[in-house]
Motif scaffolding. Sequence first.
Motif, PDB file in Angstrom:
ATOM      1  N   VAL A  50       0.852  -1.188   0.000  1.00 29.17           N
ATOM      2  CA  VAL A  50       0.000   0.000   0.000  1.00 29.17           C
ATOM      3  C   VAL A  50       0.890   1.241   0.000  1.00 29.17           C
ATOM      4  O   VAL A  50       1.871   1.320   0.754  1.00 29.17           O
ATOM      5  CB  VAL A  50      -0.927   0.025   1.230  1.00 29.17           C
ATOM      6  CG1 VAL A  50      -1.817   1.270   1.207  1.00 29.17           C
ATOM      7  CG2 VAL A  50      -1.785  -1.234   1.285  1.00 29.17           C
ATOM      8  N   TYR A  51       0.520   2.203  -0.843  1.00 28.95           N
ATOM      9  CA  TYR A  51       1.302   3.425  -0.985  1.00 28.95           C
ATOM     10  C   TYR A  51       0.401   4.639  -0.764  1.00 28.95           C
ATOM     11  O   TYR A  51      -0.720   4.697  -1.297  1.00 28.95           O
ATOM     12  CB  TYR A  51       1.912   3.514  -2.384  1.00 28.95           C
ATOM     13  CG  TYR A  51       2.783   2.340  -2.756  1.00 28.95           C
ATOM     14  CD1 TYR A  51       4.155   2.380  -2.574  1.00 28.95           C
ATOM     15  CD2 TYR A  51       2.220   1.183  -3.296  1.00 28.95           C
ATOM     16  CE1 TYR A  51       4.962   1.300  -2.921  1.00 28.95           C
ATOM     17  CE2 TYR A  51       3.004   0.097  -3.641  1.00 28.95           C
ATOM     18  CZ  TYR A  51       4.378   0.160  -3.454  1.00 28.95           C
ATOM     19  OH  TYR A  51       5.166  -0.906  -3.787  1.00 28.95           O
ATOM     20  N   ASP A  52       0.891   5.597   0.007  1.00 28.78           N
ATOM     21  CA  ASP A  52       0.194   6.867   0.183  1.00 28.78           C
ATOM     22  C   ASP A  52       0.825   7.872  -0.783  1.00 28.78           C
ATOM     23  O   ASP A  52       1.883   8.447  -0.499  1.00 28.78           O
ATOM     24  CB  ASP A  52       0.314   7.360   1.627  1.00 28.78           C
ATOM     25  CG  ASP A  52      -0.406   8.684   1.862  1.00 28.78           C
ATOM     26  OD1 ASP A  52      -1.015   9.207   0.894  1.00 28.78           O
ATOM     27  OD2 ASP A  52      -0.359   9.194   2.999  1.00 28.78           O
ATOM     28  N   VAL A  53       0.166   8.090  -1.922  1.00 31.25           N
ATOM     29  CA  VAL A  53       0.740   8.938  -2.968  1.00 31.25           C
ATOM     30  C   VAL A  53       0.174  10.359  -2.943  1.00 31.25           C
ATOM     31  O   VAL A  53       0.341  11.120  -3.908  1.00 31.25           O
ATOM     32  CB  VAL A  53       0.507   8.315  -4.367  1.00 31.25           C
ATOM     33  CG1 VAL A  53       1.271   7.011  -4.495  1.00 31.25           C
ATOM     34  CG2 VAL A  53      -0.982   8.099  -4.625  1.00 31.25           C
ATOM     35  N   THR A  54      -0.465  10.725  -1.843  1.00 34.42           N
ATOM     36  CA  THR A  54      -1.062  12.069  -1.743  1.00 34.42           C
ATOM     37  C   THR A  54      -0.062  13.186  -2.061  1.00 34.42           C
ATOM     38  O   THR A  54      -0.380  14.101  -2.831  1.00 34.42           O
ATOM     39  CB  THR A  54      -1.654  12.284  -0.340  1.00 34.42           C
ATOM     40  OG1 THR A  54      -2.482  11.179   0.009  1.00 34.42           O
ATOM     41  CG2 THR A  54      -2.462  13.573  -0.289  1.00 34.42           C
ATOM     42  N   PRO A  55       1.169  13.130  -1.521  1.00 30.44           N
ATOM     43  CA  PRO A  55       2.112  14.229  -1.802  1.00 30.44           C
ATOM     44  C   PRO A  55       2.528  14.309  -3.274  1.00 30.44           C
ATOM     45  O   PRO A  55       3.011  15.349  -3.718  1.00 30.44           O
ATOM     46  CB  PRO A  55       3.317  13.901  -0.905  1.00 30.44           C
ATOM     47  CG  PRO A  55       2.808  12.947   0.119  1.00 30.44           C
ATOM     48  CD  PRO A  55       1.739  12.153  -0.570  1.00 30.44           C
ATOM     49  N   PHE A  56       2.355  13.202  -4.014  1.00 33.54           N
ATOM     50  CA  PHE A  56       2.833  13.156  -5.400  1.00 33.54           C
ATOM     51  C   PHE A  56       1.768  13.596  -6.407  1.00 33.54           C
ATOM     52  O   PHE A  56       2.070  13.789  -7.581  1.00 33.54           O
ATOM     53  CB  PHE A  56       3.306  11.735  -5.738  1.00 33.54           C
ATOM     54  CG  PHE A  56       3.981  11.617  -7.076  1.00 33.54           C
ATOM     55  CD1 PHE A  56       5.142  12.324  -7.358  1.00 33.54           C
ATOM     56  CD2 PHE A  56       3.455  10.803  -8.067  1.00 33.54           C
ATOM     57  CE1 PHE A  56       5.767  12.224  -8.589  1.00 33.54           C
ATOM     58  CE2 PHE A  56       4.071  10.692  -9.305  1.00 33.54           C
ATOM     59  CZ  PHE A  56       5.226  11.393  -9.558  1.00 33.54           C
ATOM     60  N   ILE A  57       0.530  13.785  -5.950  1.00 30.48           N
ATOM     61  CA  ILE A  57      -0.560  14.114  -6.876  1.00 30.48           C
ATOM     62  C   ILE A  57      -0.224  15.358  -7.694  1.00 30.48           C
ATOM     63  O   ILE A  57      -0.359  15.376  -8.918  1.00 30.48           O
ATOM     64  CB  ILE A  57      -1.882  14.313  -6.103  1.00 30.48           C
ATOM     65  CG1 ILE A  57      -2.369  12.981  -5.533  1.00 30.48           C
ATOM     66  CG2 ILE A  57      -2.951  14.906  -7.023  1.00 30.48           C
ATOM     67  CD1 ILE A  57      -3.602  13.098  -4.656  1.00 30.48           C
ATOM     68  N   SER A  58       0.231  16.404  -7.022  1.00 32.00           N
ATOM     69  CA  SER A  58       0.498  17.660  -7.732  1.00 32.00           C
ATOM     70  C   SER A  58       1.753  17.596  -8.587  1.00 32.00           C
ATOM     71  O   SER A  58       1.943  18.427  -9.481  1.00 32.00           O
ATOM     72  CB  SER A  58       0.628  18.810  -6.728  1.00 32.00           C
ATOM     73  OG  SER A  58       1.705  18.571  -5.830  1.00 32.00           O
ATOM     74  N   ASP A  59       2.624  16.611  -8.344  1.00 38.95           N
ATOM     75  CA  ASP A  59       3.883  16.518  -9.088  1.00 38.95           C
ATOM     76  C   ASP A  59       3.842  15.502 -10.225  1.00 38.95           C
ATOM     77  O   ASP A  59       4.804  15.398 -10.985  1.00 38.95           O
ATOM     78  CB  ASP A  59       5.033  16.143  -8.142  1.00 38.95           C
ATOM     79  CG  ASP A  59       5.334  17.239  -7.136  1.00 38.95           C
ATOM     80  OD1 ASP A  59       5.146  18.413  -7.488  1.00 38.95           O
ATOM     81  OD2 ASP A  59       5.738  16.922  -6.008  1.00 38.95           O
ATOM     82  N   HIS A  60       2.756  14.732 -10.336  1.00 43.57           N
ATOM     83  CA  HIS A  60       2.703  13.692 -11.367  1.00 43.57           C
ATOM     84  C   HIS A  60       2.769  14.326 -12.747  1.00 43.57           C
ATOM     85  O   HIS A  60       1.970  15.215 -13.064  1.00 43.57           O
ATOM     86  CB  HIS A  60       1.413  12.882 -11.222  1.00 43.57           C
ATOM     87  CG  HIS A  60       1.341  11.725 -12.180  1.00 43.57           C
ATOM     88  ND1 HIS A  60       0.448  11.694 -13.219  1.00 43.57           N
ATOM     89  CD2 HIS A  60       2.058  10.586 -12.250  1.00 43.57           C
ATOM     90  CE1 HIS A  60       0.615  10.565 -13.887  1.00 43.57           C
ATOM     91  NE2 HIS A  60       1.582   9.879 -13.326  1.00 43.57           N
ATOM     92  N   PRO A  61       3.731  13.930 -13.577  1.00 48.87           N
ATOM     93  CA  PRO A  61       3.909  14.592 -14.875  1.00 48.87           C
ATOM     94  C   PRO A  61       2.672  14.551 -15.759  1.00 48.87           C
ATOM     95  O   PRO A  61       2.464  15.438 -16.575  1.00 48.87           O
ATOM     96  CB  PRO A  61       5.068  13.802 -15.506  1.00 48.87           C
ATOM     97  CG  PRO A  61       5.821  13.253 -14.345  1.00 48.87           C
ATOM     98  CD  PRO A  61       4.781  12.928 -13.311  1.00 48.87           C
ATOM     99  N   GLY A  62       1.847  13.505 -15.625  1.00 46.28           N
ATOM    100  CA  GLY A  62       0.651  13.407 -16.442  1.00 46.28           C
ATOM    101  C   GLY A  62      -0.551  14.109 -15.855  1.00 46.28           C
ATOM    102  O   GLY A  62      -1.644  14.082 -16.432  1.00 46.28           O
ATOM    103  N   GLY A  63      -0.385  14.741 -14.696  1.00 46.13           N
ATOM    104  CA  GLY A  63      -1.497  15.418 -14.042  1.00 46.13           C
ATOM    105  C   GLY A  63      -2.060  14.597 -12.898  1.00 46.13           C
ATOM    106  O   GLY A  63      -2.083  13.354 -12.941  1.00 46.13           O
ATOM    107  N   GLY A  64      -2.503  15.266 -11.854  1.00 44.25           N
ATOM    108  CA  GLY A  64      -3.017  14.588 -10.670  1.00 44.25           C
ATOM    109  C   GLY A  64      -4.276  13.786 -10.915  1.00 44.25           C
ATOM    110  O   GLY A  64      -4.538  12.790 -10.228  1.00 44.25           O
ATOM    111  N   ASP A  65      -5.080  14.184 -11.916  1.00 40.64           N
ATOM    112  CA  ASP A  65      -6.329  13.477 -12.187  1.00 40.64           C
ATOM    113  C   ASP A  65      -6.087  12.020 -12.555  1.00 40.64           C
ATOM    114  O   ASP A  65      -6.908  11.149 -12.273  1.00 40.64           O
ATOM    115  CB  ASP A  65      -7.099  14.167 -13.310  1.00 40.64           C
ATOM    116  CG  ASP A  65      -7.661  15.509 -12.881  1.00 40.64           C
ATOM    117  OD1 ASP A  65      -7.737  15.747 -11.655  1.00 40.64           O
ATOM    118  OD2 ASP A  65      -8.012  16.327 -13.754  1.00 40.64           O
ATOM    119  N   LEU A  66      -4.957  11.753 -13.203  1.00 38.35           N
ATOM    120  CA  LEU A  66      -4.645  10.375 -13.592  1.00 38.35           C
ATOM    121  C   LEU A  66      -4.385   9.502 -12.377  1.00 38.35           C
ATOM    122  O   LEU A  66      -4.685   8.306 -12.382  1.00 38.35           O
ATOM    123  CB  LEU A  66      -3.440  10.357 -14.533  1.00 38.35           C
ATOM    124  CG  LEU A  66      -3.640  11.058 -15.878  1.00 38.35           C
ATOM    125  CD1 LEU A  66      -2.384  10.949 -16.720  1.00 38.35           C
ATOM    126  CD2 LEU A  66      -4.819  10.455 -16.619  1.00 38.35           C
TER     127      LEU A  66
END
Length: 371
Positions: free
Chosen positions: A28-44
């Motif tokens: 299990v991964y908590d990716v909340t901090p990475f949402i805004s940094d995801h190169p393809g956009g947080g919606d993905l």
Amino acid sequence: MGLSTISLAELEQNASSKSCYVTIGSKVYDVTPFISDHPGGGDLILEYAGKDVTAILTDEVSHMHSDAAYEILNDYHIGFLPQGHIPASVGGLLPPSPPGSPSNLSIKEVECEEDLSVPTDLVNDYKVHRFLDLNRPLFMQVWGGGFSKKFYLEQVHKPRHYKGGESAPLFGNFLEPLSCTPWYLIPIIWLPCVGYGLWEANKGFSSPAITGLFWVFGVMIWTLLEYLLHRCLFHVDEKMPDNRVFITGHFLLHGIHHYLPMDRLRLVMPPALFVMLATPFWKLAHTIFYQNWYMGTAVYCGGIFGYICYDLTHYFLHHKNLPSYYRELKKYHLRHHFADFQKGFGVTSKFWDKVFGTELIYTGSTVKKVE
């Protein structure tokens, strides 16, 4: 302290932008901090909140993720699902090992969007490639490096990521601030100029609608200029002479952006450089429309407005979450950086790439050159 066991109920409760968990097999991964940094956009990311992401990480049709994506995920590993509760879609199997060894990431080149979020090991990068030491001012290294054009182009088009998007030293002296421009200065400085120019231009027409038509014409002209400048000036590349004057000029004008594509302060054009490039076009506009100064001014203002939209779009493609149309442009532009810098010159639109046969055609992670 050991990692905790995350229940399915807890997984379902953390499936939003405020708290976003995903799984790979039992992990299990908590990716909340990475949402805004995801190169393809947080919606993905949010589309898979609370779900297993094994399939999408290895899906060639969508986008085959690199080893950098797995390394990023390791930083967000917070626990495991209970035994016997691995999602059925995974079949109880862990995902395949990522290609390449994570230990090599410090000296490998950027190969895809996820790699743009992995900081370059500055010391090892210089030891391996013997190109530029990002701990020292870059300008004199390029000027005095004695690099051949072939070696320079090979290296400058292998992107590096400097300290989370900060600006590497370029001059190391009083000139440094002139090379760094926050994105918001572009509309602050140039929109009032466009407004004043239109106000002056409107004095020569009987109706604001006529002024507006010439302004729109100027915007349309800009879309072609955007393409031509990017392709023929910024990417003169193989056509430039093999000497340090042209290599250094290339680096200052555009090479540094391909070398450090996530540099937040070198994504938009510095005002001083823009004035130098825009002045000849002021003369050109009034040469073409020499019979009517007001007409030339309205067209020119349209071109400047088009430039403002271009510069802001370019920044947002690199650093912001965007609506669906712009997410596709973002994917297209980043492939220009890491897949084929000799194609995909359109930033605000693919239109002129299609007209001139330089469109990047891709399916998932595969890029196909259109000759």
